[in-house]
Design an enzyme around this catalytic site. Sequence first.
Site, PDB file in Angstrom:
ATOM      1  N   ARG A  60       0.823  -1.214   0.000  1.00 34.90           N
ATOM      2  CA  ARG A  60       0.000   0.000   0.000  1.00 34.90           C
ATOM      3  C   ARG A  60       0.855   1.262   0.000  1.00 34.90           C
ATOM      4  NH1 ARG A  60      -2.579  -3.669   2.793  1.00 34.90           N
ATOM      5  NH2 ARG A  60      -1.462  -3.115   4.672  1.00 34.90           N
ATOM      6  N   GLU A  97       5.238 -10.901  14.397  1.00 34.69           N
ATOM      7  CA  GLU A  97       4.665 -11.471  15.612  1.00 34.69           C
ATOM      8  C   GLU A  97       5.101 -12.940  15.744  1.00 34.69           C
ATOM      9  OE1 GLU A  97       0.487 -10.918  15.677  1.00 34.69           O
ATOM     10  OE2 GLU A  97       0.290 -11.637  17.739  1.00 34.69           O
TER      11      GLU A  97
HETATM   12  P1  AMP Z   1       4.738  -2.809  11.262  1.00 32.56           P
HETATM   13  O1  AMP Z   1       5.986  -3.391  10.688  1.00 32.56           O
HETATM   14  O2  AMP Z   1       4.217  -3.571  12.441  1.00 32.56           O
HETATM   15  O3  AMP Z   1       4.890  -1.323  11.571  1.00 32.56           O
HETATM   16  O4  AMP Z   1       3.600  -2.965  10.178  1.00 32.56           O
HETATM   17  C1  AMP Z   1       3.486  -2.049   9.175  1.00 32.56           C
HETATM   18  C2  AMP Z   1       2.999  -2.654   7.890  1.00 32.56           C
HETATM   19  O5  AMP Z   1       1.941  -3.565   8.087  1.00 32.56           O
HETATM   20  C3  AMP Z   1       2.476  -1.555   7.008  1.00 32.56           C
HETATM   21  O6  AMP Z   1       3.000  -1.755   5.704  1.00 32.56           O
HETATM   22  C4  AMP Z   1       0.970  -1.671   7.059  1.00 32.56           C
HETATM   23  O7  AMP Z   1       0.439  -1.567   5.773  1.00 32.56           O
HETATM   24  C5  AMP Z   1       0.685  -3.047   7.651  1.00 32.56           C
HETATM   25  N1  AMP Z   1      -0.189  -3.001   8.835  1.00 32.56           N
HETATM   26  C6  AMP Z   1       0.143  -3.364  10.094  1.00 32.56           C
HETATM   27  N2  AMP Z   1      -0.884  -3.258  10.947  1.00 32.56           N
HETATM   28  C7  AMP Z   1      -1.916  -2.793  10.223  1.00 32.56           C
HETATM   29  C8  AMP Z   1      -3.277  -2.446  10.533  1.00 32.56           C
HETATM   30  N3  AMP Z   1      -3.792  -2.546  11.761  1.00 32.56           N
HETATM   31  N4  AMP Z   1      -4.067  -2.004   9.525  1.00 32.56           N
HETATM   32  C9  AMP Z   1      -3.567  -1.884   8.273  1.00 32.56           C
HETATM   33  N5  AMP Z   1      -2.313  -2.192   7.916  1.00 32.56           N
HETATM   34  C10 AMP Z   1      -1.489  -2.653   8.879  1.00 32.56           C
END
Ligand code: AMP
Length: 172
Positions: A60, A97
């Site tokens: 995205r 996770e």
């Molecule tokens: P992180 O590495 O945990 O910061 O996850 C970020 C990536 O996961 C981004 O590219 C987001 O598009 C996706 N992502 C993680 N959690 C969500 C959420 N609750 N809603 C939408 N996209 C998420």
Amino acid sequence: MLEQLRNAIRDVEDFPKEGIVFKDITPILGDGALFRASIDLLCETAGGAKVDKVVGIDARGFIFAAAVADRLGAGFVPVRKKGKLPWRCNEEAYALEYGEAIVEIHEDAVKPGETILLVDDLLATGGTAAAAVKLLDGLGADIVAVSFLIELSFLGGRGKLPADKVKAILHY
Ligand code: AMP
């Protein structure tokens, strides 16, 4: 406009798995005025600095980063999940996770000293963006800002990133 953007984001419970509240940004993409506003606001996070390239994170992040790059007259560079980019890559692993994931960038996508705006749709735990920052540091990039449409502040992802460079339009 911030309130209109916030109201357009759809919370989808238990997607892609139980316990996750997924922030669905497709209603913003589908509305010309809201999509343009989101791109305007992301462009402003560069603070008027010269940006050579906008780097977007799979998948995205590409949508927003490509539009921002066009608006700023900058190039676009993809950071992708492992195995998708065709040329020689540098890779960086990060913790999920359960288990780990790997992101890649073409080894010649950014030249040392080029100014970079890193863009993704959402900051959650920060693992993905931190891996992208490491890839950019490895290429000698000069990161202007690390910008998100949405920050899930309660997850503390900002702590994994260069604090003074993180910008988010909407906070939860
Ligand atoms: P992180 O590495 O945990 O910061 O996850 C970020 C990536 O996961 C981004 O590219 C987001 O598009 C996706 N992502 C993680 N959690 C969500 C959420 N609750 N809603 C939408 N996209 C998420």
